[in-house]
Scaffold this active site. Structure first.
Site: not given
Length: 150
Positions: A78-80
């Site tokens: 999850q890059f966010t």
């Protein structure tokens, strides 16, 4: 490397209406990778999560780890998690690693996690539009950033 660890009674990942991961008691790990992360971050974070005493013992005290309970795990990239919200209302993801760096690091983390846990784990699909469903148990949610390990 940042991780959000949620103790779950159950969790699943669905991609294009197809359930690709499904567990009962264990953890859902949301994993964010940045360019400066190293193999040392992978090893440290995997050991830390696997040994976190976040599961109840017979007295209801959080005294057992994922390893102790033989729990299951789902690991989702999850890059966010690396969103910067300092300026304006649109988050910037400049610190998040690009796929050419993030994918091998994510895969290495999954392998290390399986080694430390002593059994296979389930995953999401890197870059896919995933629907993550979970029943947070407790609720227990822990956030760990390897940049703050010392």
């Amino acid at each position: 490397m940042k991780a959000v660890i949620q103790r779950v009674s159950k969790a699943s990942v669905t991609i294009n209406n197809n359930t690709t991961a499904n567990i009962q008691q264990g953890v859902l790990v949301l994993l964010g990778i940045e360019d400066s992360d190293t193999i040392q971050d992978i090893e440290w974070l995997s050991r830390k999560i696997n040994n976190l005493r976040i599961f109840n013992d017979e007295k209801g005290v959080m005294n057992h780890s994922l390893i102790d309970t033989n729990g299951d795990a789902i690991i989702v990239s999850q890059f966010t998690l690396h969103a910067s919200t300092k300026k304006g209302n649109r988050p910037s993801y400049i610190k998040a690693a690009k796929p050419d760096v993030a994918i091998p690091m994510y895969e290495a983390f999954v392998k290390q996690f399986e080694t430390d846990l002593g059994k296979p784990v389930q995953t999401g699909e890197f870059g896919a539009d995933m629907k993550v469903d979970l029943l947070n148990d407790g609720p227990v949610t822990i956030i760990i950033d390897t940049k703050n390990k010392e």
